[in-house]
Design a protein around this motif. Structure first.
Motif, PDB file in Angstrom:
ATOM      1  N   ASP A   1       0.818  -1.209   0.000  1.00  0.00           N
ATOM      2  CA  ASP A   1       0.000   0.000   0.000  1.00  0.00           C
ATOM      3  C   ASP A   1       0.857   1.267   0.000  1.00  0.00           C
ATOM      4  O   ASP A   1       0.449   2.295  -0.544  1.00  0.00           O
ATOM      5  N   ARG A   2       2.054   1.199   0.617  1.00  0.00           N
ATOM      6  CA  ARG A   2       2.919   2.383   0.700  1.00  0.00           C
ATOM      7  C   ARG A   2       3.400   2.821  -0.684  1.00  0.00           C
ATOM      8  O   ARG A   2       3.509   4.017  -0.980  1.00  0.00           O
ATOM      9  N   TYR A   3       3.658   1.845  -1.556  1.00  0.00           N
ATOM     10  CA  TYR A   3       4.029   2.180  -2.929  1.00  0.00           C
ATOM     11  C   TYR A   3       2.847   2.833  -3.634  1.00  0.00           C
ATOM     12  O   TYR A   3       2.983   3.872  -4.290  1.00  0.00           O
ATOM     13  N   ALA A   4       1.665   2.255  -3.470  1.00  0.00           N
ATOM     14  CA  ALA A   4       0.467   2.812  -4.110  1.00  0.00           C
ATOM     15  C   ALA A   4       0.184   4.221  -3.610  1.00  0.00           C
ATOM     16  O   ALA A   4      -0.215   5.101  -4.389  1.00  0.00           O
ATOM     17  N   GLU A   5       0.378   4.466  -2.322  1.00  0.00           N
ATOM     18  CA  GLU A   5       0.118   5.798  -1.769  1.00  0.00           C
ATOM     19  C   GLU A   5       0.965   6.862  -2.446  1.00  0.00           C
ATOM     20  O   GLU A   5       0.496   7.978  -2.714  1.00  0.00           O
ATOM     21  N   GLN A   6       2.212   6.552  -2.732  1.00  0.00           N
ATOM     22  CA  GLN A   6       3.083   7.523  -3.389  1.00  0.00           C
ATOM     23  C   GLN A   6       2.582   7.840  -4.800  1.00  0.00           C
ATOM     24  O   GLN A   6       2.619   8.994  -5.244  1.00  0.00           O
ATOM     25  N   LEU A   7       2.123   6.824  -5.503  1.00  0.00           N
ATOM     26  CA  LEU A   7       1.566   7.033  -6.837  1.00  0.00           C
ATOM     27  C   LEU A   7       0.293   7.881  -6.751  1.00  0.00           C
ATOM     28  O   LEU A   7       0.116   8.842  -7.514  1.00  0.00           O
ATOM     29  N   TRP A   8      -0.593   7.527  -5.828  1.00  0.00           N
ATOM     30  CA  TRP A   8      -1.847   8.266  -5.683  1.00  0.00           C
ATOM     31  C   TRP A   8      -1.587   9.732  -5.340  1.00  0.00           C
ATOM     32  O   TRP A   8      -2.180  10.630  -5.939  1.00  0.00           O
ATOM     33  N   ASP A   9      -0.711   9.976  -4.368  1.00  0.00           N
ATOM     34  CA  ASP A   9      -0.505  11.341  -3.907  1.00  0.00           C
ATOM     35  C   ASP A   9       0.142  12.210  -4.983  1.00  0.00           C
ATOM     36  O   ASP A   9      -0.110  13.420  -5.055  1.00  0.00           O
ATOM     37  N   THR A  10       0.987  11.609  -5.806  1.00  0.00           N
ATOM     38  CA  THR A  10       1.531  12.341  -6.951  1.00  0.00           C
ATOM     39  C   THR A  10       0.409  12.752  -7.890  1.00  0.00           C
ATOM     40  O   THR A  10       0.383  13.886  -8.401  1.00  0.00           O
ATOM     41  N   MET A  11      -0.528  11.872  -8.111  1.00  0.00           N
ATOM     42  CA  MET A  11      -1.658  12.169  -8.986  1.00  0.00           C
ATOM     43  C   MET A  11      -2.637  13.148  -8.339  1.00  0.00           C
ATOM     44  O   MET A  11      -3.226  13.987  -9.017  1.00  0.00           O
ATOM     45  N   PHE A  12      -2.837  13.042  -7.001  1.00  0.00           N
ATOM     46  CA  PHE A  12      -3.710  13.993  -6.313  1.00  0.00           C
ATOM     47  C   PHE A  12      -3.188  15.423  -6.471  1.00  0.00           C
ATOM     48  O   PHE A  12      -3.964  16.379  -6.419  1.00  0.00           O
ATOM     49  N   ALA A  13      -1.874  15.572  -6.641  1.00  0.00           N
ATOM     50  CA  ALA A  13      -1.263  16.891  -6.850  1.00  0.00           C
ATOM     51  C   ALA A  13      -1.425  17.385  -8.276  1.00  0.00           C
ATOM     52  O   ALA A  13      -1.000  18.474  -8.606  1.00  0.00           O
ATOM     53  N   LYS A  14      -2.024  16.576  -9.131  1.00  0.00           N
ATOM     54  CA  LYS A  14      -2.309  16.889 -10.524  1.00  0.00           C
ATOM     55  C   LYS A  14      -1.040  16.907 -11.393  1.00  0.00           C
ATOM     56  O   LYS A  14      -0.851  17.795 -12.233  1.00  0.00           O
ATOM     57  N   ALA A  15      -0.176  15.913 -11.202  1.00  0.00           N
ATOM     58  CA  ALA A  15       0.985  15.763 -12.076  1.00  0.00           C
ATOM     59  C   ALA A  15       0.509  15.329 -13.464  1.00  0.00           C
ATOM     60  O   ALA A  15      -0.292  14.408 -13.573  1.00  0.00           O
ATOM     61  N   PRO A  16       1.020  15.965 -14.538  1.00  0.00           N
ATOM     62  CA  PRO A  16       0.596  15.562 -15.887  1.00  0.00           C
ATOM     63  C   PRO A  16       1.252  14.271 -16.362  1.00  0.00           C
ATOM     64  O   PRO A  16       0.793  13.665 -17.325  1.00  0.00           O
ATOM     65  N   GLU A  17       2.324  13.869 -15.684  1.00  0.00           N
ATOM     66  CA  GLU A  17       3.017  12.628 -16.047  1.00  0.00           C
ATOM     67  C   GLU A  17       3.620  12.047 -14.778  1.00  0.00           C
ATOM     68  O   GLU A  17       3.960  12.772 -13.847  1.00  0.00           O
ATOM     69  N   ILE A  18       3.744  10.728 -14.739  1.00  0.00           N
ATOM     70  CA  ILE A  18       4.452  10.083 -13.645  1.00  0.00           C
ATOM     71  C   ILE A  18       5.466   9.127 -14.234  1.00  0.00           C
ATOM     72  O   ILE A  18       5.174   8.395 -15.186  1.00  0.00           O
ATOM     73  N   THR A  19       6.682   9.194 -13.690  1.00  0.00           N
ATOM     74  CA  THR A  19       7.735   8.281 -14.116  1.00  0.00           C
ATOM     75  C   THR A  19       7.937   7.225 -13.045  1.00  0.00           C
ATOM     76  O   THR A  19       8.079   7.541 -11.855  1.00  0.00           O
ATOM     77  N   LEU A  20       7.947   5.967 -13.477  1.00  0.00           N
ATOM     78  CA  LEU A  20       8.158   4.834 -12.582  1.00  0.00           C
ATOM     79  C   LEU A  20       9.606   4.397 -12.689  1.00  0.00           C
ATOM     80  O   LEU A  20      10.087   4.046 -13.764  1.00  0.00           O
TER      81      LEU A  20
END
Length: 638
Positions: free
Chosen positions: A276-295
């Motif tokens: 869940d901790r990995y997922a939280e980081q992805l979610w919170d990046t998106m909650f901030a309205k990032a236009p792209e996410i790099t994995l």
């Protein structure tokens, strides 16, 4: 002949269909490090196998193909081959560079930019990359740690911070940007900044001049584990850092070139004790309205190894946002393989993509952190973790109803004058005890006569009080732990204590107010250990929120480690980082009738709360919600 032509077209469409149906609200990229590219993906069979594994679990739009790291250059034949492979699959390809030089025992090493050999190696890496790509990102090692004799001589009488800032501006211009654009005039060069923003300036990272030299910036939103890592970053930071960098480079353009601005957030899989901790980081990046996410990175996304749930047995059977069994069931394996990190990422991102388009622009309490500043390090993230939403900005927010200033604001020599103007305009200012102490003798006395005594007191009893009369207890349990606060001395009837700590019949202000001109100055006392904010009784935090978020459209009464993310279209998210179920009371502006859950569709009524005549507090409306462990709820006020 015609049959061969049709077969060729179908083959091309099949190759591209693997990445069809990308996300509606953001792009996803995967970063490939140089050693993986050179030692694994140079083999076409290995590349095809790894691609099939990654693409079967995760939709992605782009890869960043690294050309250099730790003295390893990827040969040009391999770069060309890998680039063409992904382009045939319909995946965009950009370049990456990591200007790292080994290190010692896990301690990072950087280039010595007084060394002619290191400077040439840097230039060579940049020119190689610019020949092959129209977009380049610098991974987060573009900082400066060496203290060679040449560095010491070059520094002279300057501080290490000033020397490194000036040196890295020169390096950015002469060894990165100019060489890249000389080779490829179309190239866009992006600098990715990591997660330790409080200390950037001391290592030459420059969020002011340097960040504007590059075509764009990228944000490190990896916070990993808040308890076992060396940085101990709080979960809220995955959101806050992106918002801060977005305010540093607000010039993002959504056109095809995507030139300028804050390009995206960046998350890795490291130090994950529970999935869940990995997922939280992805979610919170998106909650901030990032236009792209790099994995970060390809190896994890393409690995044949199965992901593991980790230490989540406490909440494994709860209806959490991340559901392990559902994630496993969403993976359609062709050969019996189990889902890996790629599917975990895909599952998590698919969830938030379903509702992100319904959220407006992020908003929070305006908090000013000047360029090249530090003080009360990472405090904003602890405040975010107790449910106080923060919008961090490098520019003083003159139009805000309330401005929150922590100790880092001391780096602005005009800060007291800015406070005066804000208060004279009828707006409010909240400062921390750390800033109060830092401004002693620097003009704060013109606003209010307070003394940060440097004495400390352990407090476990708290009282609420607005004016003259008896206070009411804010303790919510009998075994409150002692919390060490600084003592702030004030003059009775000049300043008023709103929240008071009591120890052995003596009172100490936790939150006090002072009226100046047409505004109100609040002073918030911060524990010696900011982590003790989590030990404050919940009623104490709720009272503090009531003052700091007086005119804010939504606030929550919730336990610690429950965060609020608010948006300008009457939507908000409540997210819990707790291991147990959390009860939260939502408070919104008066007049609203309903609260709609944008994930489940559930609608509940809001209850009107009358006006507080004594404090002149307008009425509001409330509703109770429950948030599962390591989960979020998404709501619209109607």
């Amino acid at each position: 002949m015609k049959g061969h032509f049709v077969a060729a077209i179908l083959s091309l469409l099949s190759a591209q269909s693997v990445v069809a149906g990308q996300y509606a609200n953001f792009d996803v990229a995967v970063y490939i490090v140089a050693s993986t590219a050179q030692r694994q993906l140079s083999d076409p069979k290995a590349l095809e196998a790894q691609y099939e594994r990654a693409a079967s679990q995760l939709k992605f739009d782009k890869v960043y193909l690294e050309t250099y790291r730790d003295s390893l250059f990827v040969d040009e034949k391999t770069l060309t081959s890998i680039k063409r492979f992904f382009e045939r699959k319909g995946v965009k390809v950009a370049g990456g560079i990591t200007l790292a030089k080994g290190g010692h025992g896990g301690q990072f090493g950087t280039f010595d930019y007084e060394s002619a050999a290191d400077r040439e190696e840097c230039r060579r890496a940049v020119e190689l990359t610019a020949r092959h790509f129209d977009e380049i990102v610098l991974d987060d090692f573009f900082f400066y740690t060496t203290k060679s004799d040449a560095n010491i001589a070059a520094k002279g009488s300057r501080s290490w911070t000033q020397y490194r800032l000036e040196k890295m501006r020169e390096v950015a211009e002469n060894l990165v940007i100019k060489p890249a654009k000389a080779v490829n005039p179309k190239v866009k060069v992006i600098i990715k900044y990591p997660n330790w923003y409080e200390h950037f300036q001391a290592l030459g990272y420059d969020l002011d001049v340097e960040a504007k030299m590059f075509d764009a910036v990228y944000t490190g939103t990896e916070t990993r584990d808040p308890d076992i890592t060396d940085q101990l970053l709080q979960q809220y930071q995955s959101y806050l850092t992106f918002r801060y960098f977005d305010n540093i480079r607000p010039d993002y353009s959504p056109d095809a070139a995507k030139s300028g601005g804050n390009r995206g957030g960046w998350v890795d899989t490291f130090s994950t004790r529970y999935i869940d901790r990995y997922a939280e980081q992805l979610w919170d990046t998106m909650f901030a309205k990032a236009p792209e996410i790099t994995l970060f990175n390809w190896t994890d996304m393409a690995s044949p190894k199965a992901a593991e749930p980790g230490h989540r047995s406490t909440w494994a059977n709860k209806p959490t946002s991340f559901r392990w069994d559902e994630m496993v069931g969403s993976f359609k394996s062709k050969n019996g393989a189990a889902p890996g990190w790629g599917r975990v990422a895909g599952y998590s991102l698919e969830q938030v993509d379903a509702f992100l388009g319904k959220l407006g622009k992020p908003m929070g309490i305006a908090s000013y952190k000047p360029y090249q500043s530090s003080g009360e390090d990472f405090l904003h993230n602890y405040l975010g973790n107790i449910g106080i939403p923060i919008e961090l900005t490098p520019v003083f927010p003159e139009s805000a109803d309330l401005v929150l200033l922590t100790e880092s604001a001391k780096h602005d020599p005009q800060i007291v004058e800015r406070m005066k103007r804000q208060l004279a305009a009828g707006r409010n200012v909240a400062i921390t005890s750390g800033l109060l102490r830092a401004l002693h003798g620097k003009g704060i006395e013109d606003v209010v006569e307070l003394e940060h005594t440097d004495r400390r007191v352990a407090i476990r009893e708290f009282l609420n009080g607005y004016g003259a009369g008896n206070g009411t207890s804010l303790n919510d349990r009998a075994d409150n732990p002692s919390i060490v606060f600084p003592e702030i001395r004030f003059f009775t009837n000049d300043s008023w204590v709103l929240v008071r700590g009591v120890a052995h019949s003596k009172g100490f202000p936790i939150l006090l107010m002072n009226r100046y001109s047409r505004g109100i100055l609040y002073v918030l006392s911060i524990p010696d250990n900011p982590g003790d904010l989590y030990n404050l009784p919940q009623p104490v935090v709720t009272v503090i929120k009531g003052y700091l978020q007086d005119n804010f459209p939504v606030r929550i009464d919730a336990p610690e480690r429950v965060s609020l993310f608010a948006y300008d279209n009457k939507t908000f998210i409540i997210q819990s980082f707790r291991d147990d179920e959390a009860k939260a009371k939502v408070s919104v502006a008066a007049g609203a009738m309903r609260l709609r859950n944008l994930v489940t569709g559930e609608v509940q009524s809001l209850t009107a709360i009358p006006v507080n005549q004594r404090q002149k507090v307008p009425g509001r409306s409330e509703a109770a919600v429950t948030v599962q462990p390591h989960s979020y709820g998404v709501y619209a006020v109607e």
